[in-house]
Design a protein around this motif. Structure first.
Motif, PDB file in Angstrom:
ATOM      1  N   SER A 263       0.849  -1.191   0.000  1.00  0.00           N
ATOM      2  CA  SER A 263       0.000   0.000   0.000  1.00  0.00           C
ATOM      3  C   SER A 263       0.882   1.237   0.000  1.00  0.00           C
ATOM      4  O   SER A 263       1.932   1.267   0.641  1.00  0.00           O
ATOM      5  CB  SER A 263      -0.926   0.014   1.224  1.00  0.00           C
ATOM      6  N   SER A 264       0.468   2.233  -0.741  1.00  0.00           N
ATOM      7  CA  SER A 264       1.197   3.497  -0.791  1.00  0.00           C
ATOM      8  C   SER A 264       0.224   4.651  -0.622  1.00  0.00           C
ATOM      9  O   SER A 264      -0.983   4.508  -0.870  1.00  0.00           O
ATOM     10  CB  SER A 264       1.962   3.640  -2.116  1.00  0.00           C
ATOM     11  N   CYS A 265       0.740   5.771  -0.164  1.00  0.00           N
ATOM     12  CA  CYS A 265      -0.112   6.941   0.043  1.00  0.00           C
ATOM     13  C   CYS A 265       0.634   8.207  -0.366  1.00  0.00           C
ATOM     14  O   CYS A 265       1.795   8.401   0.003  1.00  0.00           O
ATOM     15  CB  CYS A 265      -0.531   7.042   1.509  1.00  0.00           C
ATOM     16  N   LYS A 266      -0.027   9.028  -1.131  1.00  0.00           N
ATOM     17  CA  LYS A 266       0.507  10.339  -1.499  1.00  0.00           C
ATOM     18  C   LYS A 266      -0.258  11.406  -0.731  1.00  0.00           C
ATOM     19  O   LYS A 266      -1.488  11.436  -0.754  1.00  0.00           O
ATOM     20  CB  LYS A 266       0.379  10.577  -3.000  1.00  0.00           C
ATOM     21  N   GLN A 267       0.484  12.258  -0.053  1.00  0.00           N
ATOM     22  CA  GLN A 267      -0.121  13.342   0.719  1.00  0.00           C
ATOM     23  C   GLN A 267       0.048  14.672  -0.016  1.00  0.00           C
ATOM     24  O   GLN A 267       1.077  14.932  -0.627  1.00  0.00           O
ATOM     25  CB  GLN A 267       0.531  13.458   2.098  1.00  0.00           C
ATOM     26  N   GLU A 268      -0.975  15.489   0.084  1.00  0.00           N
ATOM     27  CA  GLU A 268      -0.907  16.844  -0.471  1.00  0.00           C
ATOM     28  C   GLU A 268      -1.664  17.770   0.470  1.00  0.00           C
ATOM     29  O   GLU A 268      -2.778  17.474   0.894  1.00  0.00           O
ATOM     30  CB  GLU A 268      -1.512  16.914  -1.873  1.00  0.00           C
ATOM     31  N   ILE A 269      -1.041  18.887   0.803  1.00  0.00           N
ATOM     32  CA  ILE A 269      -1.653  19.863   1.707  1.00  0.00           C
ATOM     33  C   ILE A 269      -1.881  21.146   0.931  1.00  0.00           C
ATOM     34  O   ILE A 269      -0.941  21.732   0.380  1.00  0.00           O
ATOM     35  CB  ILE A 269      -0.749  20.113   2.934  1.00  0.00           C
ATOM     36  N   VAL A 270      -3.135  21.568   0.847  1.00  0.00           N
ATOM     37  CA  VAL A 270      -3.514  22.718   0.032  1.00  0.00           C
ATOM     38  C   VAL A 270      -4.038  23.832   0.927  1.00  0.00           C
ATOM     39  O   VAL A 270      -4.936  23.614   1.755  1.00  0.00           O
ATOM     40  CB  VAL A 270      -4.601  22.325  -1.002  1.00  0.00           C
ATOM     41  N   LEU A 271      -3.471  25.018   0.772  1.00  0.00           N
ATOM     42  CA  LEU A 271      -3.931  26.201   1.497  1.00  0.00           C
ATOM     43  C   LEU A 271      -4.857  27.013   0.602  1.00  0.00           C
ATOM     44  O   LEU A 271      -4.474  27.417  -0.516  1.00  0.00           O
ATOM     45  CB  LEU A 271      -2.749  27.079   1.930  1.00  0.00           C
ATOM     46  N   GLY A 272      -6.080  27.272   1.065  1.00  0.00           N
ATOM     47  CA  GLY A 272      -7.051  28.044   0.301  1.00  0.00           C
ATOM     48  C   GLY A 272      -6.856  29.535   0.474  1.00  0.00           C
ATOM     49  O   GLY A 272      -6.113  29.999   1.351  1.00  0.00           O
ATOM     50  N   ASP A 273      -7.551  30.290  -0.349  1.00  0.00           N
ATOM     51  CA  ASP A 273      -7.443  31.750  -0.303  1.00  0.00           C
ATOM     52  C   ASP A 273      -7.979  32.318   1.006  1.00  0.00           C
ATOM     53  O   ASP A 273      -7.534  33.375   1.468  1.00  0.00           O
ATOM     54  CB  ASP A 273      -8.197  32.375  -1.484  1.00  0.00           C
ATOM     55  N   GLN A 274      -8.948  31.652   1.595  1.00  0.00           N
ATOM     56  CA  GLN A 274      -9.562  32.143   2.826  1.00  0.00           C
ATOM     57  C   GLN A 274      -8.890  31.590   4.085  1.00  0.00           C
ATOM     58  O   GLN A 274      -9.431  31.700   5.182  1.00  0.00           O
ATOM     59  CB  GLN A 274     -11.058  31.766   2.837  1.00  0.00           C
ATOM     60  N   GLY A 275      -7.724  30.980   3.907  1.00  0.00           N
ATOM     61  CA  GLY A 275      -7.014  30.418   5.049  1.00  0.00           C
ATOM     62  C   GLY A 275      -7.439  29.000   5.391  1.00  0.00           C
ATOM     63  O   GLY A 275      -6.930  28.428   6.365  1.00  0.00           O
ATOM     64  N   ASN A 276      -8.375  28.439   4.616  1.00  0.00           N
ATOM     65  CA  ASN A 276      -8.800  27.061   4.876  1.00  0.00           C
ATOM     66  C   ASN A 276      -7.740  26.071   4.375  1.00  0.00           C
ATOM     67  O   ASN A 276      -7.007  26.351   3.420  1.00  0.00           O
ATOM     68  CB  ASN A 276     -10.150  26.779   4.213  1.00  0.00           C
ATOM     69  N   ILE A 277      -7.659  24.922   5.019  1.00  0.00           N
ATOM     70  CA  ILE A 277      -6.633  23.917   4.699  1.00  0.00           C
ATOM     71  C   ILE A 277      -7.311  22.608   4.303  1.00  0.00           C
ATOM     72  O   ILE A 277      -8.243  22.159   4.978  1.00  0.00           O
ATOM     73  CB  ILE A 277      -5.704  23.676   5.904  1.00  0.00           C
ATOM     74  N   THR A 278      -6.838  22.006   3.222  1.00  0.00           N
ATOM     75  CA  THR A 278      -7.335  20.700   2.786  1.00  0.00           C
ATOM     76  C   THR A 278      -6.191  19.697   2.818  1.00  0.00           C
ATOM     77  O   THR A 278      -5.108  19.958   2.283  1.00  0.00           O
ATOM     78  CB  THR A 278      -7.916  20.772   1.365  1.00  0.00           C
ATOM     79  N   PHE A 279      -6.434  18.572   3.455  1.00  0.00           N
ATOM     80  CA  PHE A 279      -5.454  17.496   3.550  1.00  0.00           C
ATOM     81  C   PHE A 279      -5.886  16.408   2.575  1.00  0.00           C
ATOM     82  O   PHE A 279      -6.882  15.714   2.784  1.00  0.00           O
ATOM     83  CB  PHE A 279      -5.413  16.965   4.978  1.00  0.00           C
ATOM     84  N   LYS A 280      -5.150  16.265   1.462  1.00  0.00           N
ATOM     85  CA  LYS A 280      -5.502  15.305   0.427  1.00  0.00           C
ATOM     86  C   LYS A 280      -4.678  14.035   0.579  1.00  0.00           C
ATOM     87  O   LYS A 280      -3.451  14.080   0.670  1.00  0.00           O
ATOM     88  CB  LYS A 280      -5.268  15.909  -0.961  1.00  0.00           C
ATOM     89  N   LEU A 281      -5.375  12.911   0.584  1.00  0.00           N
ATOM     90  CA  LEU A 281      -4.722  11.610   0.664  1.00  0.00           C
ATOM     91  C   LEU A 281      -5.164  10.754  -0.513  1.00  0.00           C
ATOM     92  O   LEU A 281      -6.356  10.634  -0.783  1.00  0.00           O
ATOM     93  CB  LEU A 281      -5.082  10.888   1.969  1.00  0.00           C
ATOM     94  N   LYS A 282      -4.197  10.176  -1.200  1.00  0.00           N
ATOM     95  CA  LYS A 282      -4.498   9.239  -2.277  1.00  0.00           C
ATOM     96  C   LYS A 282      -3.826   7.917  -1.935  1.00  0.00           C
ATOM     97  O   LYS A 282      -2.607   7.783  -1.997  1.00  0.00           O
ATOM     98  CB  LYS A 282      -3.994   9.766  -3.619  1.00  0.00           C
ATOM     99  N   VAL A 283      -4.645   6.925  -1.566  1.00  0.00           N
ATOM    100  CA  VAL A 283      -4.144   5.631  -1.101  1.00  0.00           C
ATOM    101  C   VAL A 283      -4.378   4.581  -2.178  1.00  0.00           C
ATOM    102  O   VAL A 283      -5.477   4.470  -2.720  1.00  0.00           O
ATOM    103  CB  VAL A 283      -4.846   5.210   0.212  1.00  0.00           C
TER     104      VAL A 283
END
Length: 389
Positions: A263-283
């Motif tokens: 199993s492998s996982c790619k992480q991506e952390i995205v900062l939005g314009d309004q200061g919101n944060i999204t934690f993206k995981l692709k497993v």
């Protein structure tokens, strides 16, 4: 000529004597108490610690002196004190042998100590020149002394058994265990919450066994909760490469025991314009069939499709359960804050002081792909053919 020969002879004699001498600072084995495990529990007296030291027995033979049977593989020495160093010194004063910490395998914190904060005790070990930074840090579900005093069946010394258990876990994933270097680096980082394995003692069929029951989650150096093995597997799948493990699937038509091949996982952390944060995981997980039960009269291809879909749902549920629990505990076990600090230092300056309140608001975006391949030497369960024409 004779004088020269005498000089040469004297030089050869001196060099021979020097070669025959041992190192002046060598420590004889029978003068040492070789510590293999250290346990730290809250003392009965307020402000005091109960310290337990597991010391490997060093015997010239396998029998006790006087022919009284096999020698015990270890002994437990205890001391009390307000500080770790004071407890070690108190034990040295009452011991004919010198404590030797360089072969210590584990430092185990009792749950009460972990809840009050472990930083002062780790500080003591880090300052001690004999302590290895690679020593494993564990939390006992109850008290640490009972873990060290457990007489396991296969490995007579419990600290050695724990080390081998940890290495078995690390063969699956390096994120399942924590040594002192990793733990303290997360403390220094301040945003990443340290995690450690939780160990408990159980009895099965009259035998004492040690078992990892999940992981302890810290906020700074204070344990704020324990995750069970279900949530812990979700954490491991979220962190990177996994090379083993199992997954049980239960359906109305039948059950399946699956092996996680890779199993492998790619992480991506995205900062939005309004200061919101999204934690993206692709497993992406590759599975193999370990066992199939029931699925009467079903074609193997339909079974594989059904089980594969259920496996995807199960993995998604585990990962989400772990992330939700970490947000409830306000503990960033994934290192999201450390990533923002490194790649977005300007934004991090405005977040750092309020990270504990920001972290629970992070949105998880999860994508899981499962590929159920090998079904083993046989394709169908023993009762799947029932009902086929």
């Amino acid at each position: 000529m004779k004088r020269k020969l005498k000089t040469v002879f004297a030089m050869l004699l001196c060099s021979t004597l020097l070669c025959m001498t041992g190192c002046w600072d060598n420590k004889e084995l029978d003068s040492l108490s070789i510590v293999t495990g250290i346990g730290i529990d809250t003392g009965k007296e307020p402000g005091n610690l109960d310290l337990s030291f597991q010391i490997a027995s060093v015997q010239n033979g396998s029998k006790k002196e006087g022919g009284g049977g096999e020698a015990a593989p270890y002994l437990i020495r205890e001391s009390k004190g307000r500080f770790v160093l004071g407890g070690i010194d108190a034990l040295r004063y009452g011991n004919s042998r010198q404590l030797f910490l360089q072969h210590n395998q584990v430092i185990i914190f009792g749950s009460d100590v972990a809840k009050s904060g472990v930083k002062p005790y780790l500080d003591s070990f880090m300052r001690n020149t004999e302590t290895r930074m690679e020593v494993w840090v564990l939390v006992a579900k109850n008290d640490a002394r009972s873990i060290l005093s457990t007489k396991t069946e296969q490995d007579k010394i419990s600290s050695v058994a724990l080390t081998r258990m940890i290495m078995n876990e690390r063969a699956i994933s390096p994120y399942s265990s924590t040594n002192m270097l990793q733990f303290t680096s997360h403390l220094v980082d301040r945003s990443t919450a340290p995690v450690t394995l939780v160990v408990e003692r159980r009895e099965e069929d009259g035998l004492q066994i040690l078992n990892f029951s999940g992981m302890a989650v810290f906020k700074d150096d204070v344990m704020v909760g324990m995750m069970d093995m279900y949530q812990m597997q979700g954490y491991i799948l979220s962190m990177g490469e996994v090379n083993g493990g199992s997954l049980e699937i239960v359906t109305d038509l039948g059950n399946a025991d699956l092996k996680i091949t890779k199993s492998s996982c790619k992480q991506e952390i995205v900062l939005g314009d309004q200061g919101n944060i999204t934690f993206k995981l692709k497993v992406n997980t590759v599975l193999a069939v370990g066992a199939l039960q029931n699925f009467r009269g079903m074609d193997i291809n339909k079974v594989i499709s059904l089980v594969n879909g259920k496996a995807k749902e199960a993995l998604e549920t585990k990962i989400k359960a772990c992330f939700a629990e970490s947000q409830r505990l306000q503990s960033d076990i994934y290192g999201i804050g450390a990533h923002i600090h490194k790649h977005h230092p300007k934004e991090w300056k405005t977040m750092e002081s309020a990270w504990a309140s920001i972290y629970p608001k992070i949105r998880l975006e999860l994508e899981v792909e499962t590929n159920l391949g090998s079904s083993g030497k046989i394709s169908e369960s023993l009762n799947m053919r029932e009902g086929h024409e």
